[in-house]
Design a protein around this motif. Structure first.
Motif, PDB file in Angstrom:
ATOM      1  N   MET A 284      66.810  -8.592   5.582  1.00 24.76           N
ATOM      2  CA  MET A 284      67.417  -9.617   5.136  1.00 24.76           C
ATOM      3  C   MET A 284      66.234 -10.772   4.721  1.00 24.76           C
ATOM      4  O   MET A 284      66.967 -11.169   3.275  1.00 24.76           O
ATOM      5  CB  MET A 284      66.856 -10.289   7.559  1.00 24.76           C
ATOM      6  N   ILE A 285      65.485 -10.243   4.034  1.00 22.90           N
ATOM      7  CA  ILE A 285      64.242 -11.238   2.934  1.00 22.90           C
ATOM      8  C   ILE A 285      64.801 -10.550   2.132  1.00 22.90           C
ATOM      9  O   ILE A 285      64.888 -11.923   1.023  1.00 22.90           O
ATOM     10  CB  ILE A 285      62.668 -11.097   3.493  1.00 22.90           C
ATOM     11  N   TYR A 286      65.491  -9.398   1.410  1.00 23.08           N
ATOM     12  CA  TYR A 286      65.479  -8.797   0.449  1.00 23.08           C
ATOM     13  C   TYR A 286      66.624  -9.846   0.474  1.00 23.08           C
ATOM     14  O   TYR A 286      67.266 -10.111  -0.574  1.00 23.08           O
ATOM     15  CB  TYR A 286      65.964  -8.060   0.580  1.00 23.08           C
ATOM     16  N   THR A 287      67.413  -9.638   0.951  1.00 18.58           N
ATOM     17  CA  THR A 287      68.767 -10.224   0.539  1.00 18.58           C
ATOM     18  C   THR A 287      68.785 -12.189   0.291  1.00 18.58           C
ATOM     19  O   THR A 287      69.610 -12.677  -0.516  1.00 18.58           O
ATOM     20  CB  THR A 287      69.746 -10.090   1.947  1.00 18.58           C
ATOM     21  N   LEU A 288      67.830 -12.442   1.531  1.00 17.88           N
ATOM     22  CA  LEU A 288      68.150 -13.880   0.850  1.00 17.88           C
ATOM     23  C   LEU A 288      66.731 -14.308  -0.484  1.00 17.88           C
ATOM     24  O   LEU A 288      67.648 -15.449  -1.136  1.00 17.88           O
ATOM     25  CB  LEU A 288      66.471 -14.339   1.491  1.00 17.88           C
ATOM     26  N   LEU A 289      65.951 -13.170  -1.306  1.00 14.50           N
ATOM     27  CA  LEU A 289      65.718 -13.301  -2.603  1.00 14.50           C
ATOM     28  C   LEU A 289      67.062 -13.101  -3.476  1.00 14.50           C
ATOM     29  O   LEU A 289      66.424 -13.662  -4.458  1.00 14.50           O
ATOM     30  CB  LEU A 289      64.536 -12.188  -2.547  1.00 14.50           C
ATOM     31  N   LYS A 290      67.720 -11.873  -3.190  1.00 14.96           N
ATOM     32  CA  LYS A 290      68.977 -12.188  -4.175  1.00 14.96           C
ATOM     33  C   LYS A 290      69.830 -13.273  -3.833  1.00 14.96           C
ATOM     34  O   LYS A 290      70.268 -13.988  -5.176  1.00 14.96           O
ATOM     35  CB  LYS A 290      69.814 -10.653  -3.215  1.00 14.96           C
ATOM     36  N   ILE A 291      69.630 -13.775  -3.206  1.00 15.12           N
ATOM     37  CA  ILE A 291      70.148 -15.807  -2.882  1.00 15.12           C
ATOM     38  C   ILE A 291      69.772 -16.161  -4.155  1.00 15.12           C
ATOM     39  O   ILE A 291      70.763 -17.131  -4.598  1.00 15.12           O
ATOM     40  CB  ILE A 291      71.358 -15.685  -1.884  1.00 15.12           C
ATOM     41  N   PHE A 292      67.896 -16.402  -3.951  1.00 14.80           N
ATOM     42  CA  PHE A 292      67.151 -16.944  -5.187  1.00 14.80           C
ATOM     43  C   PHE A 292      68.095 -17.148  -5.724  1.00 14.80           C
ATOM     44  O   PHE A 292      67.735 -17.954  -6.976  1.00 14.80           O
ATOM     45  CB  PHE A 292      66.237 -17.241  -4.139  1.00 14.80           C
ATOM     46  N   PHE A 293      67.879 -15.463  -6.564  1.00 14.56           N
ATOM     47  CA  PHE A 293      67.776 -15.007  -7.816  1.00 14.56           C
ATOM     48  C   PHE A 293      68.898 -15.709  -8.537  1.00 14.56           C
ATOM     49  O   PHE A 293      69.175 -15.537  -9.801  1.00 14.56           O
ATOM     50  CB  PHE A 293      66.866 -13.781  -8.132  1.00 14.56           C
ATOM     51  N   PHE A 294      69.928 -15.139  -7.982  1.00 11.60           N
ATOM     52  CA  PHE A 294      71.284 -15.568  -8.268  1.00 11.60           C
ATOM     53  C   PHE A 294      71.892 -17.516  -8.528  1.00 11.60           C
ATOM     54  O   PHE A 294      71.682 -17.213 -10.017  1.00 11.60           O
ATOM     55  CB  PHE A 294      72.624 -14.972  -7.215  1.00 11.60           C
ATOM     56  N   TRP A 295      71.093 -17.946  -7.901  1.00  9.93           N
ATOM     57  CA  TRP A 295      71.578 -19.391  -7.900  1.00  9.93           C
ATOM     58  C   TRP A 295      69.979 -20.340  -8.907  1.00  9.93           C
ATOM     59  O   TRP A 295      70.658 -21.569  -9.401  1.00  9.93           O
ATOM     60  CB  TRP A 295      71.248 -20.436  -6.620  1.00  9.93           C
ATOM     61  N   ILE A 296      69.312 -19.626  -9.112  1.00 10.20           N
ATOM     62  CA  ILE A 296      68.069 -20.418  -9.787  1.00 10.20           C
ATOM     63  C   ILE A 296      68.618 -20.000 -10.992  1.00 10.20           C
ATOM     64  O   ILE A 296      68.103 -20.444 -12.532  1.00 10.20           O
ATOM     65  CB  ILE A 296      66.305 -19.521  -9.922  1.00 10.20           C
ATOM     66  N   SER A 297      69.570 -18.567 -11.379  1.00  7.93           N
ATOM     67  CA  SER A 297      69.953 -18.740 -12.804  1.00  7.93           C
ATOM     68  C   SER A 297      70.582 -19.140 -13.249  1.00  7.93           C
ATOM     69  O   SER A 297      71.611 -19.246 -14.363  1.00  7.93           O
ATOM     70  CB  SER A 297      70.786 -17.042 -13.019  1.00  7.93           C
ATOM     71  N   LEU A 298      71.539 -20.398 -12.509  1.00  6.42           N
ATOM     72  CA  LEU A 298      72.434 -21.222 -12.695  1.00  6.42           C
ATOM     73  C   LEU A 298      71.719 -22.182 -14.014  1.00  6.42           C
ATOM     74  O   LEU A 298      72.641 -22.046 -14.784  1.00  6.42           O
ATOM     75  CB  LEU A 298      72.697 -23.008 -12.201  1.00  6.42           C
ATOM     76  N   PRO A 299      70.506 -22.445 -14.095  1.00  6.70           N
ATOM     77  CA  PRO A 299      69.930 -23.653 -15.421  1.00  6.70           C
ATOM     78  C   PRO A 299      69.978 -22.905 -16.508  1.00  6.70           C
ATOM     79  O   PRO A 299      70.631 -22.844 -17.758  1.00  6.70           O
ATOM     80  CB  PRO A 299      68.573 -23.376 -15.013  1.00  6.70           C
ATOM     81  N   ALA A 300      69.698 -21.491 -16.355  1.00  5.32           N
ATOM     82  CA  ALA A 300      69.992 -20.281 -17.176  1.00  5.32           C
ATOM     83  C   ALA A 300      71.603 -20.192 -17.948  1.00  5.32           C
ATOM     84  O   ALA A 300      71.627 -20.223 -19.335  1.00  5.32           O
ATOM     85  CB  ALA A 300      69.693 -19.227 -16.807  1.00  5.32           C
TER      86      ALA A 300
ATOM     87  N   ILE B 208      68.148 -21.372   9.956  1.00  5.20           N
ATOM     88  CA  ILE B 208      68.019 -21.528   8.348  1.00  5.20           C
ATOM     89  C   ILE B 208      69.852 -19.870   7.607  1.00  5.20           C
ATOM     90  O   ILE B 208      69.619 -20.583   7.174  1.00  5.20           O
ATOM     91  CB  ILE B 208      67.266 -21.733   7.973  1.00  5.20           C
ATOM     92  N   THR B 209      69.017 -19.099   7.767  1.00  9.62           N
ATOM     93  CA  THR B 209      69.320 -17.762   7.150  1.00  9.62           C
ATOM     94  C   THR B 209      71.143 -17.600   7.736  1.00  9.62           C
ATOM     95  O   THR B 209      71.683 -17.490   6.652  1.00  9.62           O
ATOM     96  CB  THR B 209      69.157 -16.238   8.032  1.00  9.62           C
ATOM     97  N   SER B 210      71.236 -18.124   8.618  1.00  9.24           N
ATOM     98  CA  SER B 210      72.720 -18.169   8.671  1.00  9.24           C
ATOM     99  C   SER B 210      73.405 -19.192   7.972  1.00  9.24           C
ATOM    100  O   SER B 210      74.672 -19.108   7.820  1.00  9.24           O
ATOM    101  CB  SER B 210      72.993 -18.948  10.506  1.00  9.24           C
ATOM    102  N   ILE B 211      73.153 -20.540   7.821  1.00 12.39           N
ATOM    103  CA  ILE B 211      73.329 -21.570   7.115  1.00 12.39           C
ATOM    104  C   ILE B 211      73.347 -21.232   5.229  1.00 12.39           C
ATOM    105  O   ILE B 211      74.930 -21.233   5.045  1.00 12.39           O
ATOM    106  CB  ILE B 211      72.598 -22.862   7.298  1.00 12.39           C
ATOM    107  N   ILE B 212      73.079 -20.498   4.639  1.00  7.03           N
ATOM    108  CA  ILE B 212      72.682 -19.860   3.796  1.00  7.03           C
ATOM    109  C   ILE B 212      73.307 -18.842   3.602  1.00  7.03           C
ATOM    110  O   ILE B 212      74.145 -18.865   2.189  1.00  7.03           O
ATOM    111  CB  ILE B 212      71.488 -19.529   3.434  1.00  7.03           C
ATOM    112  N   PHE B 213      73.658 -18.117   4.880  1.00  8.47           N
ATOM    113  CA  PHE B 213      74.541 -17.325   3.643  1.00  8.47           C
ATOM    114  C   PHE B 213      76.316 -17.530   4.394  1.00  8.47           C
ATOM    115  O   PHE B 213      76.705 -17.059   3.148  1.00  8.47           O
ATOM    116  CB  PHE B 213      74.730 -16.287   5.305  1.00  8.47           C
TER     117      PHE B 213
ATOM    118  N   SER C 135      77.191  -9.413   1.442  1.00  6.97           N
ATOM    119  CA  SER C 135      77.919  -9.288   2.312  1.00  6.97           C
ATOM    120  C   SER C 135      77.578  -8.543   3.303  1.00  6.97           C
ATOM    121  O   SER C 135      77.613  -7.609   4.460  1.00  6.97           O
ATOM    122  CB  SER C 135      79.219  -9.377   2.295  1.00  6.97           C
ATOM    123  N   LYS C 136      78.070  -6.616   2.383  1.00  5.60           N
ATOM    124  CA  LYS C 136      77.538  -5.538   3.486  1.00  5.60           C
ATOM    125  C   LYS C 136      76.193  -5.628   3.640  1.00  5.60           C
ATOM    126  O   LYS C 136      75.797  -4.719   4.094  1.00  5.60           O
ATOM    127  CB  LYS C 136      78.086  -4.739   1.946  1.00  5.60           C
ATOM    128  N   ASN C 137      75.343  -6.070   3.429  1.00  6.38           N
ATOM    129  CA  ASN C 137      74.598  -6.014   3.834  1.00  6.38           C
ATOM    130  C   ASN C 137      73.637  -6.233   4.645  1.00  6.38           C
ATOM    131  O   ASN C 137      72.211  -6.833   4.979  1.00  6.38           O
ATOM    132  CB  ASN C 137      72.744  -6.141   2.213  1.00  6.38           C
TER     133      ASN C 137
END
Length: 446
Positions: free
Chosen positions: A1-17, A306-311, A406-408
């Motif tokens: 679950m934490i790994y999935t949240l990290l993937k979400i974080f890194f995806f959106w942190i790439s927006l400025p890039a 919080i996790t449910s909302i983020i997903f 989703s698959k995770n």
């Protein structure tokens, strides 16, 4: 679950890039080529029809999945069986008492919208006809949100990307798979009500509003908040006040008079069991939430909530946050209502996605409008290119969600696609059909 949240974080942190990348000269050339292509006469002709083409393809895809699952007897939800029985009984003029939940259907949920729907069932007596109708209603609602987005964002491309996020969101996919529930009609009608407001068609607004109230009993709760937003944000005080006052009266009438008439065990649409921590009546629940917020806050800010909302809002995450304050009177009560329910299946899963879905997308549209202004102000990128960047971002978010998020989450949110959704094995299907063949043809369905 934490790994999935990290993937979400890194995806959106790439927006400025991504924005930095598009500020480079080479990227400007790419954007100019895209703009030139969009301005060609052939592309413009095709482009205008693209939303309907996407809807037609998606409709065919979802229809195939549902028809295949239905004929292979692969459905897993009691509501599908219950509402099929209710519609059949309504179409035959029989008392609509569901033998699955042992309730009159209006004593379980306030859904008189099913009465006119049953006329379609009478003409086409098969659960599949209602499934196809539900798909049609969903796509009408999704297209209406596309039109709303076009009004607020003034960008057909960005609106198209929002349409894609709605149609191919994993939660949507899950909720459209043999899930027969009148909630889906409220999604379409709320979308139509907001579109009517933005177009100043007040007669259509009140028609859509009243029909939505008859999809489920808790819709009136949402419109209490919506009326306040209409009065203060849209500066339409008469419509806003009328909506709020009538919604409050409707809420009281439905839950104190109408529903108890059909079921003495019904009290505030099962709030007694779903919100037993706060009380067994509307008055007790509201009083507890207002006077003892310490009982609600831990539920809302728990890791699972919080996790449910983020997903759920992953595809729109930064834009939802940007638009949250602008739509606060409506969005916040919905989040509180869903997350304070003791049943985890209410956490934005397929069982309760249709009500929040409109508000999530609409809030995100407001956030995208803010993003357009912020990026225009902070960078030298013109609005047309900003819309291209934002559209690419939204579509990338959907793909990322499908492939990596989703698959995770199975079985956490049980969001699955074709390979995991249904086992279409002929052997399994034949075993099920053989078992059903032992039921007498004229067995008592009452």
């Amino acid at each position: 679950m934490i790994y999935t949240l990290l993937k979400i974080f890194f995806f959106w942190i790439s927006l400025p890039a991504i924005l930095i990348f598009f500020k480079k000269r080479s990227s400007y050339i790419l954007l100019k080529k895209i703009s030139k292509l969009r301005n060609s006469s052939i592309f413009r002709h095709f482009y205008k029809k693209l939303p309907l083409i996407i809807i037609a393809i998606a409709f065919s895809f979802y229809s195939y999945i549902n028809i295949s699952a239905f004929h292979s007897l692969n459905w897993f939800d009691r509501d599908f069986c219950s509402y099929s029985q209710i519609l059949w009984k309504l179409s035959q003029g029989i008392k609509p008492f569901t033998t699955i939940f042992h309730l009159h259907f209006l004593g379980d949920h306030w859904s008189p919208i099913l009465i006119p729907i049953s006329l379609i069932y009478k003409i086409l007596p098969s659960p599949l006809s209602i499934i196809i109708l539900n798909l049609t209603i969903f796509f009408i609602g999704a297209y209406t949100l596309y039109l709303i987005s076009n009004i607020l964002l003034k960008s057909r491309l960005l609106s198209l990307s929002i349409l894609i996020t709605i149609i191919f969101n994993p939660y949507t996919f899950q909720a459209l798979n043999l899930y027969l529930n009148p909630d889906i009609y409220s999604f379409c009608l709320i979308s139509l009500a907001f579109y009517s407001l933005l177009k100043s068609n007040h007669k259509l607004y009140f028609l859509a509003y009243f029909l939505a109230l008859n999809c489920k009993e808790d819709i009136s709760l949402y419109f209490v908040a919506i009326g306040i937003w209409i009065a203060f944000s849209l500066k339409k005080s008469k419509i806003g006040i009328t909506t709020t006052v009538f919604s409050i009266l409707w809420l009281i009438f439905i839950n104190k008079v109408a529903m108890p008439h059909f079921s003495t065990s019904t009290e505030l649409f099962n709030y007694g069991s779903s919100y037993s921590k706060f009380g067994t009546s509307l008055y007790e629940i509201v009083k507890t939430c207002l006077t003892h917020p310490n009982t609600v806050i831990p539920l809302i800010f728990s890791l699972k909530s919080i996790t449910s909302i983020i997903f759920t809002i992953f595809c729109y995450l930064p834009f939802f946050i940007l638009g949250f304050l602008d739509f606060l009177p409506v969005t916040l009560p919905i989040i509180v209502k869903v997350l304070s329910c003791k049943w985890e299946m209410a956490y934005f899963s397929k069982y309760h996605i249709w009500h929040p879905l409109f508000f999530i997308v609409f809030t995100s549209i407001l956030g995208l409008a803010k993003a357009q202004k912020i990026i225009t102000k902070k960078t030298k990128i013109n609005i047309q290119n900003i819309n291209i960047i934002l559209a690419i971002t939204l579509i990338s978010a959907v793909l990322f969600n499908i492939l990596f998020i989703s698959k995770n989450l199975i079985p956490y949110i049980n969001t699955t696609y074709i390979p995991l959704s249904y086992n279409l094995s002929k052997e399994r299907t034949s075993i099920k059909k053989e078992a059903l063949s032992h039921i007498p043809k004229h067995a008592n369905l009452f």
